[in-house]
Motif scaffolding. Structure first.
Motif, PDB file in Angstrom:
ATOM      1  N   ARG A 197      -1.991   0.207  15.213  1.00 48.95           N
ATOM      2  CA  ARG A 197      -1.913  -0.182  13.802  1.00 48.95           C
ATOM      3  C   ARG A 197      -3.032  -1.150  13.400  1.00 48.95           C
ATOM      4  O   ARG A 197      -3.024  -1.686  12.288  1.00 48.95           O
ATOM      5  N   MET A 198      -3.972  -1.336  14.284  1.00 47.94           N
ATOM      6  CA  MET A 198      -5.051  -2.266  13.977  1.00 47.94           C
ATOM      7  C   MET A 198      -5.884  -1.773  12.795  1.00 47.94           C
ATOM      8  O   MET A 198      -6.437  -2.570  12.036  1.00 47.94           O
ATOM      9  N   ASN A 199      -5.955  -0.435  12.626  1.00 47.27           N
ATOM     10  CA  ASN A 199      -6.727   0.094  11.493  1.00 47.27           C
ATOM     11  C   ASN A 199      -6.140  -0.337  10.149  1.00 47.27           C
ATOM     12  O   ASN A 199      -6.852  -0.430   9.150  1.00 47.27           O
ATOM     13  N   GLU A 200      -4.824  -0.610  10.109  1.00 45.93           N
ATOM     14  CA  GLU A 200      -4.226  -1.144   8.885  1.00 45.93           C
ATOM     15  C   GLU A 200      -4.837  -2.501   8.527  1.00 45.93           C
ATOM     16  O   GLU A 200      -5.180  -2.764   7.372  1.00 45.93           O
ATOM     17  N   ASN A 251       2.459   0.805 -11.739  1.00 47.50           N
ATOM     18  CA  ASN A 251       3.072  -0.167 -12.657  1.00 47.50           C
ATOM     19  C   ASN A 251       4.499  -0.537 -12.254  1.00 47.50           C
ATOM     20  O   ASN A 251       4.963  -1.643 -12.533  1.00 47.50           O
ATOM     21  N   ALA A 252       5.170   0.374 -11.588  1.00 53.27           N
ATOM     22  CA  ALA A 252       6.571   0.125 -11.215  1.00 53.27           C
ATOM     23  C   ALA A 252       6.676  -0.606  -9.880  1.00 53.27           C
ATOM     24  O   ALA A 252       7.277  -1.675  -9.786  1.00 53.27           O
ATOM     25  N   SER A 253       6.077  -0.039  -8.831  1.00 56.88           N
ATOM     26  CA  SER A 253       6.214  -0.611  -7.486  1.00 56.88           C
ATOM     27  C   SER A 253       5.218  -1.721  -7.196  1.00 56.88           C
ATOM     28  O   SER A 253       5.393  -2.486  -6.238  1.00 56.88           O
ATOM     29  N   LYS A 254       4.150  -1.789  -7.997  1.00 58.51           N
ATOM     30  CA  LYS A 254       3.060  -2.765  -7.811  1.00 58.51           C
ATOM     31  C   LYS A 254       2.236  -2.490  -6.544  1.00 58.51           C
ATOM     32  O   LYS A 254       1.441  -3.322  -6.132  1.00 58.51           O
ATOM     33  N   LYS A 255       2.428  -1.309  -5.958  1.00 54.82           N
ATOM     34  CA  LYS A 255       1.663  -0.957  -4.769  1.00 54.82           C
ATOM     35  C   LYS A 255       0.390  -0.203  -5.145  1.00 54.82           C
ATOM     36  O   LYS A 255       0.326   0.424  -6.219  1.00 54.82           O
ATOM     37  N   LEU A 256      -0.589  -0.245  -4.258  1.00 49.12           N
ATOM     38  CA  LEU A 256      -1.848   0.464  -4.494  1.00 49.12           C
ATOM     39  C   LEU A 256      -1.654   1.954  -4.250  1.00 49.12           C
ATOM     40  O   LEU A 256      -1.244   2.372  -3.158  1.00 49.12           O
ATOM     41  N   VAL A 257      -1.967   2.748  -5.276  1.00 49.34           N
ATOM     42  CA  VAL A 257      -1.811   4.199  -5.158  1.00 49.34           C
ATOM     43  C   VAL A 257      -3.137   4.932  -5.347  1.00 49.34           C
ATOM     44  O   VAL A 257      -3.235   6.119  -5.044  1.00 49.34           O
ATOM     45  N   ASP A 258      -4.170   4.231  -5.829  1.00 53.50           N
ATOM     46  CA  ASP A 258      -5.454   4.883  -6.126  1.00 53.50           C
ATOM     47  C   ASP A 258      -6.583   3.948  -5.714  1.00 53.50           C
ATOM     48  O   ASP A 258      -6.989   3.054  -6.470  1.00 53.50           O
ATOM     49  N   ILE A 259      -7.094   4.136  -4.507  1.00 51.69           N
ATOM     50  CA  ILE A 259      -8.117   3.236  -3.967  1.00 51.69           C
ATOM     51  C   ILE A 259      -9.419   3.330  -4.755  1.00 51.69           C
ATOM     52  O   ILE A 259     -10.090   2.334  -4.993  1.00 51.69           O
ATOM     53  N   SER A 260      -9.778   4.518  -5.213  1.00 46.24           N
ATOM     54  CA  SER A 260     -11.026   4.680  -5.968  1.00 46.24           C
ATOM     55  C   SER A 260     -10.987   3.896  -7.279  1.00 46.24           C
ATOM     56  O   SER A 260     -11.978   3.283  -7.682  1.00 46.24           O
ATOM     57  N   MET A 292       0.802  -1.210   0.000  1.00 50.85           N
ATOM     58  CA  MET A 292       0.000   0.000   0.000  1.00 50.85           C
ATOM     59  C   MET A 292       0.841   1.270   0.000  1.00 50.85           C
ATOM     60  O   MET A 292       1.832   1.382   0.722  1.00 50.85           O
ATOM     61  N   CYS A 293       0.387   2.249  -0.829  1.00 56.96           N
ATOM     62  CA  CYS A 293       0.956   3.599  -0.798  1.00 56.96           C
ATOM     63  C   CYS A 293      -0.127   4.617  -0.428  1.00 56.96           C
ATOM     64  O   CYS A 293      -0.007   5.800  -0.750  1.00 56.96           O
ATOM     65  N   VAL A 294      -1.187   4.126   0.201  1.00 51.08           N
ATOM     66  CA  VAL A 294      -2.249   4.998   0.709  1.00 51.08           C
ATOM     67  C   VAL A 294      -2.446   4.679   2.179  1.00 51.08           C
ATOM     68  O   VAL A 294      -2.003   3.635   2.664  1.00 51.08           O
ATOM     69  N   SER A 295      -3.111   5.579   2.885  1.00 50.95           N
ATOM     70  CA  SER A 295      -3.305   5.379   4.317  1.00 50.95           C
ATOM     71  C   SER A 295      -4.525   4.491   4.581  1.00 50.95           C
ATOM     72  O   SER A 295      -5.440   4.413   3.746  1.00 50.95           O
ATOM     73  N   PRO A 296      -4.585   3.842   5.740  1.00 55.69           N
ATOM     74  CA  PRO A 296      -5.782   3.061   6.092  1.00 55.69           C
ATOM     75  C   PRO A 296      -7.045   3.915   6.095  1.00 55.69           C
ATOM     76  O   PRO A 296      -8.119   3.450   5.700  1.00 55.69           O
ATOM     77  N   GLU A 297      -6.900   5.167   6.544  1.00 55.19           N
ATOM     78  CA  GLU A 297      -8.064   6.054   6.600  1.00 55.19           C
ATOM     79  C   GLU A 297      -8.623   6.323   5.195  1.00 55.19           C
ATOM     80  O   GLU A 297      -9.844   6.366   5.003  1.00 55.19           O
ATOM     81  N   GLU A 298      -7.743   6.481   4.216  1.00 58.63           N
ATOM     82  CA  GLU A 298      -8.195   6.689   2.831  1.00 58.63           C
ATOM     83  C   GLU A 298      -8.979   5.479   2.320  1.00 58.63           C
ATOM     84  O   GLU A 298     -10.005   5.611   1.662  1.00 58.63           O
TER      85      GLU A 298
END
Length: 591
Positions: A527-530, A79-88, A46-52
């Motif tokens: 960190r439980m929200n994660e 595409n490069a890191s394979k991490k989530l950057v856009d939850i919507s 993930m590259c977004v916060s749990p709150e997002e």
């Protein structure tokens, strides 16, 4: 007019779309919750916060409308890191790649209409109200499932001009009994558990006793009415069904008495309708169906359980199965009324290679059904349908995807004789399609229920993940073959949970003080929200994984030359029954 089949080429394009999405997003579903903190899962994916994440999931606005996706990202993943950057973007893609979004499913009403178009006859139950209102004795989920599936099965039987049904994984015979009583079908229930078979036999015994008690009560009430001072006659209305059997309703008792053809004998079954002020006199209406279900449900809540292959049974259990089936056949040969049942329950482990005529000596052309068949039993049901000429139609609702065996799993656990549950279709076999056990476990989650407020057991998942940190930090054998199991339900606190778990794993609990244990809880609690956010993403992806598994099964049927019609049908309300999709197939008529 033709059955509105989805062309196989269109189906393959939908499968490709689902695969492309899952090839990018499946890594989230395959992440194990137990490893959440030991492998720092959140930072890995993930590259977004749990709150997002939680805000986007809780807002329907984020699922609607076309929004430009971020550059250098696919379905919300960089595409490069394979991490989530856009939850919507991920939420929109998940909605588009589940079964409703792919547009590959029929609704129940559409299936029934298609059957009418093909065969041009009046299918069973079409005039009755399909909304079942269970009474105080009913389990609403089971009533909903049996009512919907029985109408489809009875319609398939009528369309294929057959009078026999084989229910694989029949459990305690709930669907079997209803099909036999309501639709006058001869039903054989096959289950690998002798406990379930015994339960089905006991249930039939109680049902017959229940019926006889009501018959006696009604005869007494009828005689009393005839002998009353005013000499008024007992009013009744007669209805003759398509088989020439007469049904009638007694005005004084408000009961519907039906002549029902069971496995071998014609028995009179009496259903009390007096509780309803508006009880209909038409025995085909839903009130009669509700009463049937009420009567059948007094002692049954059926749970799915894994099948046990004969090779894993003890010699004693194998001999017991053989003896029970021989005794059943002997009773049938004698025509023993005291043991005759509404349907015939059998104990056997069945596969596509099973010779059905050795189990069912009186076998004729039949419809094959399975209601929430567990793990590999659902694909085995479809393979059996393809292989056996006498099986004219199939209606299969699977469950327990985590128990499926996978052909392209490196461990190949659970495959019997090299035949695996996924993939089934040659199309996906050629692509070596693979999901993974954790992803299949995620596919069992119920998005609709969670969305409606049915939360996940987050505290127990949190406890287990933190326990894994403790095991890694203080015990060399933290990857023990032993399982912690359901310790959480017995624990009064996190400290108590850890101590119970250590004892169950045969580890030295004296190495840690209560304060040591509690310090782990306090460190990870912020960190439980994660974990909450990550598991909500798993829930969001669950329908897409289930969809791929079911599309594979549909594709398998469409690849078979002897299957003329096939469809994926939503039979149930997913809020009441999350595993709500049936794979339906019909063979070419031999008439």
């Amino acid at each position: 007019m033709a059955f509105n089949d989805l062309p196989i080429e269109t189906l393959k394009r939908r499968i490709d779309e689902a695969q492309r999405f899952l090839s990018i997003s499946l890594s989230i579903s395959n992440a194990h919750t137990v490893d959440f903190y030991t492998r720092d899962v959140w930072s890995t994916f993930m590259c977004v916060s749990p709150e997002e994440v939680l805000c986007a999931i809780s807002s329907t606005h984020d699922r609607m409308g076309a929004v430009e996706e971020k550059k250098n990202a696919t379905f919300g993943f960089c595409n490069a890191s394979k991490k989530l950057v856009d939850i919507s973007a991920l939420l929109r893609a998940a909605k588009a790649h589940c079964l409703p979004g792919l547009g590959v499913c029929m609704q129940l009403e559409e299936l029934m209409q298609n059957l009418r178009l093909i065969y041009g006859n009046t299918i069973a139950g079409e005039s009755s109200d399909k909304v079942l209102v269970p009474d105080e004795f009913m389990n609403c989920k089971k009533a909903h499932e049996v009512q919907a599936m029985s109408e489809v099965v009875a319609s398939l039987a009528e369309c294929c001009r057959v009078k026999q049904v084989i229910d694989v994984g029949s459990g305690k015979g709930y669907l079997c009994s209803y099909l036999s009583m309501r639709f006058n079908l001869k039903v054989f229930g096959i289950d690998s558990s002798s406990t379930n078979t015994h339960g089905a036999q006991e249930r039939n015994r109680k049902l017959k006793k229940f019926s006889k008690a009501y018959q006696k009560q009604n005869r007494a009430a009828g005689n009393q009415a005839l002998d009353s001072e005013d000499g008024s006659k007992q009013h009744s209305r007669n209805y003759e069904n398509s088989d020439g059997n007469k049904n009638f309703i007694t005005k004084e008792t408000g009961s519907f008495v039906a002549q029902v053809e069971t496995s071998d004998l014609s028995k009179q079954v009496t259903i009390d309708l007096s509780a309803s002020d508006n009880a209909t006199l038409d025995p085909s209406d839903s009130d009669a169906g509700s009463s049937f279900l009420s009567m059948l449900s007094l002692d049954v809540i059926e749970d799915a359980s894994p099948r046990v292959h004969p090779s894993q049974l003890s010699l004693e259990e194998r001999e017991k199965r053989k003896r029970e089936n021989l005794e059943r056949k002997a009773r049938e040969g004698r025509g023993n009324d005291s043991d005759s049942s509404l349907f015939s329950p059998l104990t056997s482990y069945v596969t596509a290679e099973t010779e059905l005529k050795t189990l069912i000596t009186e076998l004729e052309d039949a419809v094959l059904v399975g209601l929430h068949t567990c793990g590999d039993l659902a694909p085995s049901t479809l393979r059996m349908f393809r292989a056996k000429q006498e099986l004219r139609a199939v209606c299969s609702v699977g469950c327990c995807y985590h128990l499926l065996s996978e052909e392209f799993d490196q461990d190949r656990q659970g495959c019997i004789s090299g035949v695996c549950g996924f993939p089934m279709s040659q199309y996906l076999k050629d692509q070596a399609c693979f999901c993974g056990r954790n992803a299949r476990m995620s596919a069992c989650l119920a998005l609709e229920r969670v969305s409606a407020g049915g939360g996940l057991p987050m505290e127990s998942l949190f406890y287990r993940a933190v326990l894994h940190v403790i095991l890694q930090d203080h015990y060399d054998c933290f990857k023990s073959e032993k399982r912690v199991g359901n310790v959480y339900s017995k624990a009064s606190s996190f400290v108590d949970y850890v101590r119970r778990a250590l004892r169950k794993l045969d580890l030295d609990e004296t190495k840690l003080s209560d304060d040591d244990i509690q310090s782990y809880h306090d460190r990870y609690r912020p960190r439980m929200n994660e974990m909450v956010a990550f598991n909500m993403l798993k829930v969001t992806l669950a329908p897409c994984i289930e969809g791929l598994i079911l599309l594979d099964r549909l594709c398998y049927l469409k690849e078979q030359e002897n299957v003329s019609h096939s469809a994926l049908v939503q039979l149930f309300d997913p809020l009441q029954s999350p595993r709500c999709y049936a794979v339906v197939g019909i063979k070419e008529s031999t008439v």
